[in-house]
Every structure is written in C-alpha cells, then in structure tokens.
Design an enzyme around this catalytic site. Structure first.
Site, PDB file in Angstrom:
ATOM      1  N   ASP A  35       0.849  -1.204   0.000  1.00  0.00           N
ATOM      2  CA  ASP A  35       0.000   0.000   0.000  1.00  0.00           C
ATOM      3  C   ASP A  35       0.881   1.249   0.000  1.00  0.00           C
ATOM      4  O   ASP A  35       2.048   1.204   0.393  1.00  0.00           O
ATOM      5  CB  ASP A  35      -0.844   0.057   1.284  1.00  0.00           C
ATOM      6  CG  ASP A  35      -2.002  -0.939   1.271  1.00  0.00           C
ATOM      7  OD1 ASP A  35      -2.325  -1.497   0.216  1.00  0.00           O
ATOM      8  OD2 ASP A  35      -2.582  -1.142   2.360  1.00  0.00           O
TER       9      ASP A  35
ATOM     10  N   ARG B 141      -1.674  -0.550  -8.330  1.00  0.00           N
ATOM     11  CA  ARG B 141      -3.019  -0.110  -7.963  1.00  0.00           C
ATOM     12  C   ARG B 141      -3.002   1.411  -8.030  1.00  0.00           C
ATOM     13  O   ARG B 141      -2.109   2.064  -7.471  1.00  0.00           O
ATOM     14  CB  ARG B 141      -3.350  -0.556  -6.545  1.00  0.00           C
ATOM     15  CG  ARG B 141      -4.682  -0.001  -6.061  1.00  0.00           C
ATOM     16  CD  ARG B 141      -4.789  -0.014  -4.562  1.00  0.00           C
ATOM     17  NE  ARG B 141      -4.949  -1.329  -4.010  1.00  0.00           N
ATOM     18  CZ  ARG B 141      -4.590  -1.641  -2.759  1.00  0.00           C
ATOM     19  NH1 ARG B 141      -4.016  -0.740  -1.988  1.00  0.00           N
ATOM     20  NH2 ARG B 141      -4.779  -2.849  -2.309  1.00  0.00           N
TER      21      ARG B 141
END
Ligand code: FDA
Length: 303
Positions: A129, A180
């Site tokens: 992340d 992402r």
C-alpha cells in the site's frame, strides 16, 4: 474542512483508545471484516462466492517495536497459508509502517521480502500500500529492490493527488509494474498534492490511461462512477487485454456499484481489512464521505 478535521483525528491516540473501545457501536464493522482470522475468512468465502476477488489487509500501521513488526510479517504469512488451504481467490496488501518502516527501513524491507517470498510457492501476490507522502520514495525504492531481486509477485500503489505520481509511473514502466491506482487518502499539503478534487480526478484518469496502455497490470481502485465508466469505455475502445486490469473497491463501500461491475463482466477485487487496530482506517473512510459521519452518529444513537 470536515475531511481535514477527520484526517487530523486519525492520529489522536486518546480518541483512538475511546473509539476502539466502543467499536461495534461506532459502526466500524461496516468497513471491517471482524477482528479474528476466522471471522475474516468467512467474509473471504462470501466475497468469492459473489464472484469477487479479495485483497486482505491486516489492520495496523506505525508499529514502533521490532518484535511487533516481525510478528505482523508472520501473521501475513499465516493469512497466505489459510488462502492456500481454502483455495481462496485472494491476495494480501500491506503497509510498510506496519512492518516497521518507522523504526528501520531495512527491517520493513526484510519483512516485506519475507512475505513476498512466502507467497511465491502458492502463486500468490503481495501489494505494498502507499501511505503518507513522506514514505513514497522509500516505498517505491523497496518495491524496486524486490523486483531487482527477481520477485515479480509484488506490486505497489500510486496516488493521483501527488504531483509526482505521473513521473513515478513513467519511471516504473520499464518494470511492467503491477500497480493499484488510487486518488489518495491522507492529508497532504499543497506543496506536494493537488488541493482541488477536480485536479485529482483529472490526474487520476491520466494515470489510469497511461497504465492501461503501457503498464503491466492496472488495478483501478475507486468508487467513482464517472471514472469507472470512463475506464470501461477506454478498455473497450483501446482493446485493453483481459487479465491486465481489474477494478478494486473497499469492503462496505458502495456494495451496489460493486455488484454492478461484476454483473457487467469486469473483474473486481474487494480490499477486506480485519484486525483489532481499525481506528485510523475507519477515520479515513469517514473522511471520504461526509454522509458516513451521519451514519456513524446514527449508529451511536442506536447504540
Ligand atoms: P471519491 O472520493 O471521488 O468517491 C467516489 C464516490 O464514492 C462518491 O460518491 C463517494 O461518496 C463514494 N465514496 C467514496 N469513499 C466512500 C466511503 N468511504 N464510504 C461511502 N462512500 C464512499 N489510498 C491511499 O492513499 N493508499 C492506498 O494504498 C489505498 N488503497 C486503496 C485500495 C482500494 C481497493 C481502494 C478502493 C482505495 C484505496 N485507497 C488508498 C483510498 C483512495 O485513495 C480513496 O481515498 C478512496 O478510494 C475514495 O476515493 P474514490 O476514488 O472512491 O473517489
């Protein structure tokens, strides 16, 4: 204003203790799949049964103790083992500050490498992340380090609100990266991030188009109807190959939109967080939509 106030509250330890203690009545479980691995695995099974993939996130960040950071890595390995046994359609996403980045960069790097290596034999994948902008360069350097050591079952995240992200994407393209793409969830100063949402949205579409055409794998992580529609049209008109993209959304956010994307035949992965340390994650979800604060207040009222 409300977004800034809420994101400021994400770092308030006293408030964190109070809200965490009264978790269920604060409505946090709308966004979190329980506190234990067994509770979480039940959500994984029902999400897979609904035709959606899962990205597991063990809640927690800003770990300041070496042993705790190493324990988090072992816990992620346990999650990957459960996925392999249950044959779940699920991978994991982790935060480097949860793996000790605030203590020692090398500790976080070796922890994430251990998890990525652990995932490889079962063909699984680990996403790193992206957190506050202070960690962006380190996160990208750690990702590049993993790829340089031949670990290809890993990817990371770029945030559209950061001015630097389009240049970061360009510089990563030679790796055929699995990225992402998100708008960005943290409170950032105008020196590093677009202050206006319309500029973030425009930058977001530019990132998506570049990655879909020139990247390796693109995860379009948003609940924004306009961006999703634009992406679907772009994928069709440019002939973007199946297997090189997916949509991603957060557990508990816009479930009707989630079902709609699947019904239209597009791959969708749901990021499903679990664990006891859900406070900062929960606050970021509230900050994304003022109506969520009303929802929170009404849940408190109902007890
Ligand atoms: P936007 O905020 O414009 O919202 C679009 C629509 O969705 C609006 O109608 C809005 O009301 C609704 N909506 C959005 N959030 C909602 C919520 N919480 N509850 C109810 N409705 C909501 N960020 C980051 O900085 N680093 C990361 O690694 C990640 N990882 C990540 C993974 C996945 C799978 C997703 C979906 C998102 C992230 N994010 C993230 C968060 C991301 O940066 C962003 O904050 C949120 O996705 C909200 O922005 P949207 O793109 O949905 O658009």
């Amino acid at each position: 204003m409300l977004r800034a106030a809420l994101l400021g509250a994400a770092g308030n330890r006293g408030l964190a203790r109070f809200v965490t203690k009264h978790g269920r009545s604060f409505g946090a479980y709308r966004f979190v799949a329980g506190e234990t691995l067994d509770e979480f695995m039940r959500v994984v099974a029902s999400t897979n049964a609904a035709g959606m993939r899962v990205a597991a996130g063990l809640l927690g960040e800003d770990v300041t103790d070496r042993a705790a950071a190493i324990a988090v890595a072992r816990e992620y390995e346990g999650v990957l083992d459960r996925f392999a046994t249950a044959r779940s359609n699920a991978n994991v996403a982790l935060k480097l500050t949860h793996l000790g980045l605030a203590i020692d960069r090398d500790l976080a790097a070796s922890n994430v490498e251990a998890v990525v290596r652990h995932a490889a034999p079962s063909g699984n994948f680990v996403r790193i992340d992206m957190e506050q902008s202070a960690h962006t360069s380190t996160t990208l350097a750690i990702y590049r380090g993993l790829r340089a050591r031949g670990l290809d079952n890993t990817g990371t995240v770029l945030q559209a609100y950061l001015y630097r992200s389009e240049a970061d994407l360009e510089s990563l393209l030679d790796l055929s990266p699995n990225l992402r793409l998100v708008k960005g969830a943290y409170l950032e100063p105008a020196a590093v991030a677009y202050p206006h949402k319309r500029d973030v949205d425009k930058a977001y579409v530019r990132l998506i188009e570049t990655s879909l055409q020139r990247g390796g794998f693109t995860a379009i992580a948003t609940h924004d109807d306009a961006v999703i529609e634009h992406s679907i049209d772009f994928i069709a008109s440019k002939g973007v190959r199946e297997g090189t993209y997916e949509f991603q959304m957060l557990y508990g956010v816009r479930p009707k939109l989630q079902a709609d994307v699947v019904r239209r035949g597009h791959p969708l992965r749901i990021a499903v967080p679990f664990g006891s340390q859900w406070y900062p994650y929960f606050i970021r979800r509230l900050a994304e939509r003022p109506a969520n604060v009303a929802f929170l207040l009404s849940s408190m009222w109902r007890g």
